[in-house]
Design an enzyme around this catalytic site. Structure first.
Site, short mmCIF file in Angstrom:
data_model
loop_
_atom_site.label_atom_id
_atom_site.label_comp_id
_atom_site.label_asym_id
_atom_site.label_seq_id
_atom_site.Cartn_x
_atom_site.Cartn_y
_atom_site.Cartn_z
N ASN A 32 1.00 -1.22 -0.05
CA ASN A 32 -0.04 0.16 0.10
C ASN A 32 0.98 1.07 0.02
O ASN A 32 1.41 1.65 1.09
CB ASN A 32 -1.06 -0.14 1.31
CG ASN A 32 -1.82 1.08 1.25
OD1 ASN A 32 -1.99 2.02 0.44
ND2 ASN A 32 -2.58 1.11 2.15
N HIS A 78 -12.71 2.97 -0.21
CA HIS A 78 -12.75 2.07 0.70
C HIS A 78 -13.52 0.72 0.17
O HIS A 78 -13.98 -0.05 0.83
CB HIS A 78 -13.69 2.34 2.18
CG HIS A 78 -12.87 3.41 2.83
ND1 HIS A 78 -13.64 4.46 3.38
CD2 HIS A 78 -11.85 3.76 3.21
CE1 HIS A 78 -12.84 5.44 4.06
NE2 HIS A 78 -11.80 4.95 3.95
N ARG A 95 -11.81 15.71 7.70
CA ARG A 95 -12.73 16.22 6.49
C ARG A 95 -14.10 16.46 6.82
O ARG A 95 -14.74 15.80 7.73
CB ARG A 95 -12.66 14.94 5.55
CG ARG A 95 -11.31 14.69 4.83
CD ARG A 95 -11.34 13.37 4.09
NE ARG A 95 -10.33 12.35 4.59
CZ ARG A 95 -10.34 11.25 4.25
NH1 ARG A 95 -11.27 10.57 3.21
NH2 ARG A 95 -9.41 10.15 4.64
N ARG A 137 -2.24 -2.07 -3.63
CA ARG A 137 -3.81 -1.10 -3.42
C ARG A 137 -3.74 0.02 -4.36
O ARG A 137 -2.72 0.72 -4.07
CB ARG A 137 -3.90 -0.81 -1.83
CG ARG A 137 -5.02 0.05 -1.78
CD ARG A 137 -4.98 0.55 -0.46
NE ARG A 137 -6.05 1.85 -0.28
CZ ARG A 137 -6.09 2.69 0.24
NH1 ARG A 137 -4.95 3.27 0.96
NH2 ARG A 137 -7.09 3.69 0.31
N GLU A 158 -8.32 -5.44 4.42
CA GLU A 158 -8.25 -5.04 3.18
C GLU A 158 -7.03 -5.74 2.43
O GLU A 158 -7.12 -6.12 1.30
CB GLU A 158 -8.04 -3.69 3.14
CG GLU A 158 -9.43 -2.65 3.21
CD GLU A 158 -8.90 -1.29 3.65
OE1 GLU A 158 -8.47 -1.21 4.88
OE2 GLU A 158 -9.20 -0.45 2.84
#
Ligand code: AMP
Length: 400
Positions: free
Chosen positions: A7, A180, A241, A90, A386
């Protein structure tokens, strides 16, 4: 078969080496502050840890650190790199080009590069990660790319087209993509397994609540809507955010404060959310502790988060035409039982009932059902994985 999962971020590179015979993690780690001062941490499945400050000027140098740690006599888990059968990466943005995982070719790299305008920080870093891997491993080790957006590619147009002039969709591919996806895919599949049912027969809402958060409506294993949009800024409030806003808030503040688009982007992505509302921290643990100590703005931040989750579950239940299961995952979803409790108690009107003791116990990596037997909707806490999805996709493609 051993698979290395990568990743790559703009200044970091996380990895896991997974033994696919039992899906165990042989080693994992992170190269941080690539191109700055450099820090490397590596740990093995049997508890050995190696940590050092080391300069890594680029992703290839970071990859060399990973390689050396994996084969090191003291901290290694394999004798030589030949034991690594494939590498899975990823990738954040697959755009409309990639609706599933694929084996890396030069055309695939070009495709990921062409999507850099849609995810400037992420996709550019992923390409560096792929190229670094090619340099260190050569072309004989197959590489696979797994996209965060792919699981959401089944959304209907009415869910992904924004009501701005259609030409911007045609000219710039401005639309909802969702993120996601690998996490939502993992927990939705796992939820079906835990329910002992075919996923085709389940309507569920999966809540990935972490530093970045997104909520997805999954009907029969296919995404019908998701809260993140063109970028991971849309949807529910997050650590730093905003989540969804009246777009006029953006132009209004920009005009008042004379902010450039880049400054506004920083405000919306880095200074808002939990941090902006509470003024304390982007981390749910800090904000929860402050709220418990009586801080009103910290409590307000938590109230907004729980309210957002509630609104999404309610609206997605309408979208799905009913709901069989709710899943909570990621840092907050897996650990903050008080948010789960408040949201689920507010859903009592639709027959959601949770067992408060079970809910309180379901933290720190525990997986299981927290709803009561007579609840009309099954509620699960499922730690996301993941990396495992990436490794499984990689193995499947390589074996094909
Ligand atoms: P993530 O982005 O999935 O790593 O999640 C980060 C968020 O999860 C932060 O807001 C943390 O406060 C929260 N979190 C992570 N671990 C825990 C924990 N053990 N207990 C409570 N909250 C946690």
């Amino acid at each position: 078969m051993k698979i290395l999962v990568i990743n790559a971020g703009s200044s970091s590179m996380k990895y896991q080496l997974i033994d696919m015979t039992d899906e165990s993690v042989l080693a994992k780690g992170n190269c941080e502050r690539i191109g700055i001062d450099g820090h490397f941490k590596h740990s093995t499945g049997d508890g050995r840890v190696f940590e050092t400050d080391v300069t890594m000027t680029n992703h290839t140098e970071a990859f060399v650190q990973i390689k050396n740690a994996l084969i090191s006599e003291e901290y290694g888990v394999i004798k030589s790199l030949d034991e690594v059968s494939a590498v899975g990466h990823r990738i954040v943005q697959g755009g409309s080009l990639f609706s599933e995982s694929v084996i890396v070719t030069e055309d695939v790299i070009k495709g990921i590069e062409s999507l850099i305008p849609l995810a400037p920080l992420h996709n550019a870093a992923h390409v560096q990660g792929i190229r670094a891997c090619l340099e260190v491993f050569g072309t004989q080790v197959p590489e696979v790319v797994v996209f965060d957006t792919a699981f959401h590619s089944t959304m209907p147009e009415k869910a992904f087209i924004y009501p701005v002039p259609y030409e911007y969709y045609e000219k710039y591919a401005v639309r909802r993509y969702g993120f996601h996806g690998t996490s939502h895919r993992y927990v939705s599949g796992r939820c079906a397994e835990l329910m002992g049912k075919d996923i085709k027969d389940i309507k569920m809402v999966t809540c990935h609540l972490g530093n970045g958060s997104s909520i997805t409506a999954v009907d029969g294993g296919k995404v019908v809507d998701t809260s993140m949009g063109l970028t991971p800024l849309d949807g529910i409030m997050m650590g730093t955010r905003t989540g969804s806003l009246d777009p006029s808030v953006v132009t209004f503040i920009a005009e008042k404060e004379h902010f450039t688009p880049a400054e506004m982007d920083t405000l919306l992505n880095k200074k808002s959310g939990f941090l902006g509302v509470s003024g304390i921290s982007s981390d749910d643990r800090d904000v929860t502790a402050a709220a418990e100590a009586g801080n009103k703005r910290a409590q307000l931040a938590i109230d907004i988060l729980e309210y957002d989750i509630l609104k999404y579950i309610g609206s997605y239940t309408a979208v799905l035409g009913g709901i069989d299961a709710i899943v909570f995952t990621a840092g907050i979803g897996e650990n903050q039982s008080s948010h789960r409790s408040n949201v689920c108690h507010a859903l009592a009107y639709m027959g959601v009932k949770i067992d408060d003791d079970l809910n309180a116990q379901m933290i720190r990596g525990k997986e299981g059902k927290i709803s009561t037997e007579d609840s009309s909707v099954a509620v699960y806490v499922i730690p996301t994985n993941e990396e495992l999805v990436i490794a499984r996709d990689t193995m499947a493609l390589v074996q094909k």
